[in-house]
Design an enzyme around this catalytic site. Sequence first.
Site, short mmCIF file in Angstrom:
data_model
loop_
_atom_site.label_atom_id
_atom_site.label_comp_id
_atom_site.label_asym_id
_atom_site.label_seq_id
_atom_site.Cartn_x
_atom_site.Cartn_y
_atom_site.Cartn_z
N CYS A 1 0.84 -1.20 0.00
CA CYS A 1 0.00 0.00 0.00
C CYS A 1 0.88 1.25 0.00
O CYS A 1 1.54 1.54 -0.99
CB CYS A 1 -0.98 -0.05 1.17
N TYR A 2 0.92 2.01 1.08
CA TYR A 2 1.76 3.22 1.14
C TYR A 2 3.22 2.87 0.88
O TYR A 2 3.93 3.60 0.17
CB TYR A 2 1.60 3.89 2.50
N GLU B 1 -1.81 -9.10 4.07
CA GLU B 1 -1.79 -9.54 5.47
C GLU B 1 -3.18 -9.74 6.05
O GLU B 1 -3.31 -10.36 7.11
CB GLU B 1 -1.00 -8.54 6.32
N SER C 1 -11.81 -10.47 33.39
CA SER C 1 -13.14 -10.12 32.90
C SER C 1 -13.97 -11.34 32.54
O SER C 1 -15.18 -11.23 32.37
CB SER C 1 -13.00 -9.24 31.65
N GLY C 2 -13.32 -12.48 32.37
CA GLY C 2 -14.02 -13.66 31.91
C GLY C 2 -13.76 -13.94 30.44
O GLY C 2 -14.05 -15.02 29.94
N VAL D 1 -11.26 -14.20 26.94
CA VAL D 1 -10.04 -14.96 26.67
C VAL D 1 -8.79 -14.12 26.93
O VAL D 1 -7.77 -14.65 27.41
CB VAL D 1 -10.04 -15.53 25.24
N ASP D 2 -8.81 -12.83 26.66
CA ASP D 2 -7.60 -12.01 26.79
C ASP D 2 -7.10 -11.97 28.23
O ASP D 2 -5.94 -12.28 28.51
CB ASP D 2 -7.87 -10.59 26.30
#
Length: 512
Positions: free
Chosen positions: A77-78, A167, A218-219, A221-222
């Site tokens: 791209c750029y 990508e 938080s519950g 996955v992260d």
Amino acid sequence: MLVVDFGAQYAQLIARRVRECQVYSKIVPSSMPAGQMLAMHPAAIILSGGPASVYQSGAPPAPAGLLEAGLPVLGICYGFQLIVRDLGGEVRRTGTGEYGATELEVCGQGGLLLRGLPGRQQVWMSHGDTCAAAPPGFTVTATTAATPVAAAEAADRGLYGVQFHPEVLHTRHGMAVLRSFLAAAGCRPNWTMGGIIADQTERIRAQVGAGHAICGLSGGVDSAVAAALVQRAIGDRLTCVFVDHGLLRSGEAEQVEKDYVAATGVDLKVVDAAGTFLQALAGVTDPEQKRKIIGREFIRAFEQAAAQVAVSHGNTASFLVQGTLYPDVVESGGGTGTANIKSHHNVGGLPEDLKFELVEPLRDLFKDEVRQVGTELGLPDAIVWRQPFPGPGLAIRIVGEVTRDRLRIVAAADAIARAELSAAGLDRQIWQCPVVLLADVRSVGVQGDGRSYGFPVVLRPVTSEDAMTADWARLPDAVLARISTRITNEVPEVNRVVLDVTSKPPATIEWE
């Protein structure tokens, strides 16, 4: 492999795709001198995309001497437009940009990068300027209806460029393009996910030392994978804190207390802060302000939890573990000079008087990589494959002021959508399906043979791999019909269900 970042939303995604090919990659800023890059002994260079025009005043240039250094270079791209302009081709603004899915037509044999791929294929574009003529010595290998030079290369000089984004998931043969470039550069596939775990474990031990950490669980996955990594590194010197801010999906708190603790045996403290969060959000409608308020209140809740940890453990928790991912960072404009799309509560929303040192072992990873790490660490599928849910919760799925009644409405609609998607076996096929309440909009309807004036809700089912790009999920009509019927029958305040069919870009996955 070095990825030179020109402020692209996708720079880290490029690096991630290279790592997916089991080749180690590292991102460097475009301001780094070419000599310093070459001193790192890269096998090749990738020039990322970026938001600027190559002719714009102050636009970042290619590092001086880099294109003449003799290393293989791929411009995207750029980055491609820089190669074209700097080596004598033509880049201009035609008034016709390309955004999202675009049909690419391969010229001849397609050169090295496109050889063996279909003559017509879908790619993902995001550009306003257009490459109109290739530099001398370059062969044009692909075009589109709006772009005369959509790909070009001078293979004898090791220089390649594509206007599209190989990508991203929605470029059908993007990985084949990258693999062809890596092969041409002589890169060996010897970098693995296990290396990430080992590296981060050592980094966490070095950072925390003999200290105590708390993790905002938080519950999702992260935060679950971040906690598992830190627990692996420092053991029982980690205390997880679940803040029930009242902005959760139906059954969320019970799921955290049951599933994660059962899977890991981690020390968990639950903080009931629903009243505090709702009071702080009262009257607020601006999305950025919502995120910053939620980020601030999270930290205040963690500070209280840290004080309790100090009493029970005799050791003040001075480290805060967060499940921050790279998409959080890049959309908040952090790290590489990218444009600020929206402040995430755990990045741009943190208060200035933060008393913790942050531990963010996933900060350079994308969601699919995090899931791989979670699997490697032995977390159950119920946690690893849970659909993403934003830290600010349902507050950013209410377009308008957050109130208890509105939270009840959107939570009920969300529970129905999730139940029907699960019943249809679609949980692994879609990335997530936000249900958005348009709280400041009313819709005329007919319910019970009478006129109703209720809320519309929006279904936002998307497919993605990393949250940096997404497309709307083509759900079966029967599933959509069941979701709509159940919501309008079971949530009396809602009389209309609509479907969001916008890709990312130009839209983000969440509405706020």
